[in-house]
Design a protein around this motif. Structure first.
Motif, PDB file in Angstrom:
ATOM      1  N   PRO A  80       0.482  -1.084  -0.087  1.00  0.00           N
ATOM      2  CA  PRO A  80      -0.052   0.126  -0.625  1.00  0.00           C
ATOM      3  C   PRO A  80       1.062   1.417  -0.066  1.00  0.00           C
ATOM      4  O   PRO A  80       1.850   1.442   0.101  1.00  0.00           O
ATOM      5  CB  PRO A  80      -1.159  -0.522   1.352  1.00  0.00           C
ATOM      6  N   LEU A  81       0.237   2.246  -0.822  1.00  0.00           N
ATOM      7  CA  LEU A  81       1.080   3.623  -0.130  1.00  0.00           C
ATOM      8  C   LEU A  81      -0.362   4.673   0.837  1.00  0.00           C
ATOM      9  O   LEU A  81      -1.022   3.767   1.194  1.00  0.00           O
ATOM     10  CB  LEU A  81       0.555   4.328  -1.768  1.00  0.00           C
ATOM     11  N   THR A  82       0.853   5.039   1.478  1.00  0.00           N
ATOM     12  CA  THR A  82       0.053   6.333   2.528  1.00  0.00           C
ATOM     13  C   THR A  82      -0.726   6.634   1.204  1.00  0.00           C
ATOM     14  O   THR A  82      -1.167   7.229   0.297  1.00  0.00           O
ATOM     15  CB  THR A  82       0.865   7.446   2.966  1.00  0.00           C
ATOM     16  N   PRO A  83      -2.766   7.401   1.905  1.00  0.00           N
ATOM     17  CA  PRO A  83      -3.366   7.846   1.266  1.00  0.00           C
ATOM     18  C   PRO A  83      -3.031   9.667   0.024  1.00  0.00           C
ATOM     19  O   PRO A  83      -3.495   9.405  -0.456  1.00  0.00           O
ATOM     20  CB  PRO A  83      -4.250   8.429   2.257  1.00  0.00           C
ATOM     21  N   ALA A  84      -2.387  10.029   1.261  1.00  0.00           N
ATOM     22  CA  ALA A  84      -1.666  11.585   0.330  1.00  0.00           C
ATOM     23  C   ALA A  84      -0.830  11.386  -0.524  1.00  0.00           C
ATOM     24  O   ALA A  84      -0.981  11.621  -1.711  1.00  0.00           O
ATOM     25  CB  ALA A  84      -0.886  12.523   1.546  1.00  0.00           C
ATOM     26  N   THR A  85      -0.462  10.044  -0.742  1.00  0.00           N
ATOM     27  CA  THR A  85       0.508   9.604  -1.959  1.00  0.00           C
ATOM     28  C   THR A  85      -0.094   9.548  -2.547  1.00  0.00           C
ATOM     29  O   THR A  85       0.247   9.624  -4.336  1.00  0.00           O
ATOM     30  CB  THR A  85       1.408   8.262  -1.936  1.00  0.00           C
ATOM     31  N   ALA A  86      -0.736   8.373  -3.284  1.00  0.00           N
ATOM     32  CA  ALA A  86      -1.927   8.211  -3.582  1.00  0.00           C
ATOM     33  C   ALA A  86      -2.851   8.931  -3.801  1.00  0.00           C
ATOM     34  O   ALA A  86      -3.238   8.609  -5.951  1.00  0.00           O
ATOM     35  CB  ALA A  86      -2.276   6.517  -3.054  1.00  0.00           C
ATOM     36  N   TYR A  87      -3.335  10.078  -3.270  1.00  0.00           N
ATOM     37  CA  TYR A  87      -4.143  10.876  -3.867  1.00  0.00           C
ATOM     38  C   TYR A  87      -3.463  11.905  -4.565  1.00  0.00           C
ATOM     39  O   TYR A  87      -3.612  12.398  -5.829  1.00  0.00           O
ATOM     40  CB  TYR A  87      -4.480  12.127  -2.689  1.00  0.00           C
ATOM     41  N   LEU A  97      -0.155  11.572  -6.880  1.00  0.00           N
ATOM     42  CA  LEU A  97      -0.220  10.535  -8.276  1.00  0.00           C
ATOM     43  C   LEU A  97      -1.464  10.402  -8.785  1.00  0.00           C
ATOM     44  O   LEU A  97      -1.077  11.333 -10.016  1.00  0.00           O
ATOM     45  CB  LEU A  97       0.076   9.783  -7.105  1.00  0.00           C
ATOM     46  N   VAL A  98      -2.584  10.123  -8.250  1.00  0.00           N
ATOM     47  CA  VAL A  98      -3.794  10.321  -9.255  1.00  0.00           C
ATOM     48  C   VAL A  98      -3.620  11.751  -9.553  1.00  0.00           C
ATOM     49  O   VAL A  98      -4.350  12.055 -10.752  1.00  0.00           O
ATOM     50  CB  VAL A  98      -5.161   9.886  -8.930  1.00  0.00           C
ATOM     51  N   HIS A  99      -3.982  12.585  -8.548  1.00  0.00           N
ATOM     52  CA  HIS A  99      -4.259  13.947  -9.001  1.00  0.00           C
ATOM     53  C   HIS A  99      -3.373  15.242  -9.799  1.00  0.00           C
ATOM     54  O   HIS A  99      -3.375  15.519 -10.964  1.00  0.00           O
ATOM     55  CB  HIS A  99      -4.332  15.234  -7.647  1.00  0.00           C
ATOM     56  N   ASP A 100      -2.029  14.357  -9.791  1.00  0.00           N
ATOM     57  CA  ASP A 100      -1.754  14.900 -10.542  1.00  0.00           C
ATOM     58  C   ASP A 100      -1.587  14.838 -12.350  1.00  0.00           C
ATOM     59  O   ASP A 100      -1.200  15.869 -13.173  1.00  0.00           O
ATOM     60  CB  ASP A 100       0.435  15.134 -10.270  1.00  0.00           C
ATOM     61  N   GLU A 101      -1.468  13.485 -12.493  1.00  0.00           N
ATOM     62  CA  GLU A 101      -2.145  12.507 -13.783  1.00  0.00           C
ATOM     63  C   GLU A 101      -3.270  13.489 -14.312  1.00  0.00           C
ATOM     64  O   GLU A 101      -3.524  13.915 -15.335  1.00  0.00           O
ATOM     65  CB  GLU A 101      -1.660  11.221 -13.375  1.00  0.00           C
ATOM     66  N   LEU A 102      -4.837  13.381 -13.709  1.00  0.00           N
ATOM     67  CA  LEU A 102      -5.242  14.255 -14.214  1.00  0.00           C
ATOM     68  C   LEU A 102      -5.561  16.062 -14.218  1.00  0.00           C
ATOM     69  O   LEU A 102      -6.348  15.994 -14.716  1.00  0.00           O
ATOM     70  CB  LEU A 102      -6.384  14.025 -12.852  1.00  0.00           C
ATOM     71  N   MET A 103      -4.176  16.471 -13.623  1.00  0.00           N
ATOM     72  CA  MET A 103      -4.192  17.164 -14.482  1.00  0.00           C
ATOM     73  C   MET A 103      -4.045  18.529 -16.101  1.00  0.00           C
ATOM     74  O   MET A 103      -4.286  18.626 -16.549  1.00  0.00           O
ATOM     75  CB  MET A 103      -2.840  18.616 -13.511  1.00  0.00           C
ATOM     76  N   LEU A 104      -3.625  16.663 -16.096  1.00  0.00           N
ATOM     77  CA  LEU A 104      -3.602  16.827 -17.967  1.00  0.00           C
ATOM     78  C   LEU A 104      -4.914  16.513 -18.433  1.00  0.00           C
ATOM     79  O   LEU A 104      -4.576  16.480 -19.899  1.00  0.00           O
ATOM     80  CB  LEU A 104      -3.098  15.901 -18.588  1.00  0.00           C
ATOM     81  N   ASP A 105      -5.557  16.710 -18.045  1.00  0.00           N
ATOM     82  CA  ASP A 105      -7.254  16.557 -18.434  1.00  0.00           C
ATOM     83  C   ASP A 105      -7.148  18.401 -19.282  1.00  0.00           C
ATOM     84  O   ASP A 105      -6.516  19.013 -18.677  1.00  0.00           O
ATOM     85  CB  ASP A 105      -8.362  15.932 -18.140  1.00  0.00           C
ATOM     86  N   GLY A 106      -8.858  17.990 -19.969  1.00  0.00           N
ATOM     87  CA  GLY A 106      -8.972  19.513 -20.420  1.00  0.00           C
ATOM     88  C   GLY A 106      -9.948  20.357 -18.948  1.00  0.00           C
ATOM     89  O   GLY A 106     -10.309  19.375 -18.353  1.00  0.00           O
ATOM     90  N   ASN A 107      -9.593  21.635 -19.166  1.00  0.00           N
ATOM     91  CA  ASN A 107     -10.439  22.143 -17.864  1.00  0.00           C
ATOM     92  C   ASN A 107     -12.021  21.724 -19.035  1.00  0.00           C
ATOM     93  O   ASN A 107     -12.461  22.522 -19.915  1.00  0.00           O
ATOM     94  CB  ASN A 107     -10.439  23.824 -18.312  1.00  0.00           C
ATOM     95  N   SER A 108     -13.199  21.612 -18.164  1.00  0.00           N
ATOM     96  CA  SER A 108     -13.938  20.951 -18.264  1.00  0.00           C
ATOM     97  C   SER A 108     -14.762  22.316 -17.998  1.00  0.00           C
ATOM     98  O   SER A 108     -15.975  22.164 -19.573  1.00  0.00           O
ATOM     99  CB  SER A 108     -14.956  19.957 -17.677  1.00  0.00           C
ATOM    100  N   ARG A 109     -14.902  23.506 -17.829  1.00  0.00           N
ATOM    101  CA  ARG A 109     -15.612  24.525 -18.205  1.00  0.00           C
ATOM    102  C   ARG A 109     -15.340  25.303 -19.264  1.00  0.00           C
ATOM    103  O   ARG A 109     -16.264  25.855 -20.026  1.00  0.00           O
ATOM    104  CB  ARG A 109     -15.462  25.693 -16.713  1.00  0.00           C
ATOM    105  N   LEU A 110     -14.061  25.204 -19.948  1.00  0.00           N
ATOM    106  CA  LEU A 110     -14.225  25.720 -21.604  1.00  0.00           C
ATOM    107  C   LEU A 110     -14.030  24.732 -22.330  1.00  0.00           C
ATOM    108  O   LEU A 110     -14.227  24.625 -23.514  1.00  0.00           O
ATOM    109  CB  LEU A 110     -12.703  25.778 -21.076  1.00  0.00           C
TER     110      LEU A 110
END
Length: 468
Positions: free
Chosen positions: A43-50, A52-65
């Protein structure tokens, strides 16, 4: 949902972990770099797992645009809180969550009243995961009703469904999955949706129904549902064929009642047997929730309905999906309660005002020709003007993406495959200010596009991942 395959060759690449992700000891968060395509050993710590996923999702487009999607991208914080409180409630468990079931029932009653059911208390309806499931359910009901009326010929006879070629892809899926022939009315000239008379001419004794769209995803226009019903009335007078109509009101079902109240498209027309809408489009709820309603119990064959125990009683259900969270249904009820008719009217009018204003601003640039103006659905389509040869709509879409704007470019179907367009969807949250910024960015791009020697898009099919 899209089908995905694993990597052709097993990937041993690992994810990079920042030392600061370790909560107490920066190094502890890097003891094991987790793999990307197999479960980590530990396992990873919750903060680490969060992180890692959060940073990758930054590459998604901005839904408001995202001006391609019809789906709601903004709700009030209170709605988000309610959804968070209900995400662990399984909608199918009516006995365990009776109040969630009651809110679903109230939403159906409100929609039956909104869509002018002759007797709202007799209308039958349900929530779904979205309009696609709602369309599947409506199509199943049409097919079963036809099969019962033609029991002496079915299954030897092959049923068909008549619709415009502009229908959303879910209707093509319905026909493929349930073995129904799709009879498509093509586009002609400047008519980009179904022609009522042409639809009636495609009907025969094996037609389970005709689908009318309020409004088309291709250009935002309403199909003439009343004219369609009149054409089918005339057909019945000539031939005796009684063909029901289903209205796919995925978007317009939550626009027309508030902005076009005199437009007859709903249960006021006796031939309309069923209607669907997307709560997560102009119903103003985050995805995914849809609604399907039938005029009365007769329009929904009893053998398609399953019974579940509900508070010691009988709860009829009709669904393709089983387990799903109650959050979206609760959010729909919140929004109905929050806005009421006048609130919905104000929101949808504001959205339509943004669409028509932006469409006019783009038309004034001189480089584009509007196909629609955003005065039905808050959606409009445009193509390049006749004198524009240096670039095409695919070039415009690509360059706008550089600024974060997601605007789909696509080619129309038969018989207008010569026509390629951009489509702009205006939703609640896309304000006049954002529209002005969009127009400013488009205006700044034009001098560069005009200097191109020719359109740069070689493969138009690969130029966009947009599908209807």
């Amino acid at each position: 949902m899209a089908l995905h395959k694993g990597p052709a060759k097993h990937e041993e690449r690992t994810m990079s972990v920042n030392p600061f992700f370790g909560e107490a000891n920066p190094v502890s968060g890097m003891i094991e770099a987790p793999p990307t395509h197999r479960l980590p050993d530990g396992p990873l710590t919750p903060a680490t797992a969060y992180q890692l996923v959060h940073d990758e999702l930054m590459l998604d487009g901005n839904s408001r645009l995202n001006l391609a999607t019809f789906v709601t991208t903004w709700m009030e914080p209170q709605a988000g809180v309610l959804m968070g409180e209900c995400r662990d409630k399984n909608m199918i468990d009516k006995d365990e969550y009776p109040r969630t079931a009651e809110l679903e029932r109230r939403c159906v009653a409100m929609l039956a009243d909104l869509w002018n059911a002759p007797d709202p208390s007799a209308a039958v309806g349900c929530s779904t995961t979205g309009s696609s499931e709602a369309c599947m359910l409506a199509g199943m009901a049409l097919k079963r009703r036809w099969a019962k009326r033609n029991a002496d010929r079915y299954p030897g006879a092959r049923p068909n469904l008549v619709m415009g070629i502009n229908v959303q892809v879910c209707w093509e899926k319905f026909c493929a999955f349930w073995e129904v022939e799709a009879r498509l009315v093509p586009m002609e000239g400047d008519r980009f949706h179904l022609d009522p008379q042409a639809a009636a001419e495609l009907c025969d004794e094996n037609t389970i129904g005709v689908v009318g769209i309020l409004g088309s995803t291709f250009d935002g226009s309403y199909e003439p549902i009343a004219d369609l019903c009149a054409a089918l009335d005339a057909l019945q007078e000539r031939t005796g064929l009684d063909i029901p109509v289903h209205v796919d009101g995925a978007s317009g079902g939550m626009v027309a009642p508030f902005l076009d109240p005199d437009l007859e498209w709903d249960f006021r027309l006796p031939r309309v047997a069923s209607i669907n809408t997307s709560g997560h489009k102009y119903g103003l709820v985050y995805p995914g929730v849809g609604w399907a309603l039938w005029r009365d119990a007769e329009a929904l064959p009893e053998e398609l309905v399953f019974r579940v125990n509900y508070l010691g009683g009988d709860m009829p259900t009709f669904a393709l999906n089983f387990s799903r969270p109650g959050a979206q249904v609760v959010a729909q009820y919140y929004t109905f309660l929050r806005l009421g008719r006048e609130g919905y009217r104000a929101v949808q009018q504001s959205t339509r005002d943004v669409a028509t204003s932006l469409a006019n601003g783009i038309a004034q640039l001189g480089d584009f020709r509007l196909l629609t103006h955003g005065d039905q659905l808050p959606v409009f389509a445009l193509t390049t003007a006749d004198g524009v040869t240096a670039y095409d709509v695919f070039d415009v879409s690509r360059r706008l993406r550089e600024g974060g704007w997601l605007v789909p470019a696509y080619t129309f179907p038969a018989n207008r495959e010569d026509l390629s367009v951009l489509r702009v969807v205006c939703r609640n949250g896309f304000s006049h200010d954002l529209a002005d910024l969009f127009l400013d960015d488009l205006t700044r791009l034009l001098p560069q596009l005009r200097r191109q020697p020719h359109p740069l898009t070689r493969d138009k099919e690969a130029a966009t991942g947009f599908h209807h």
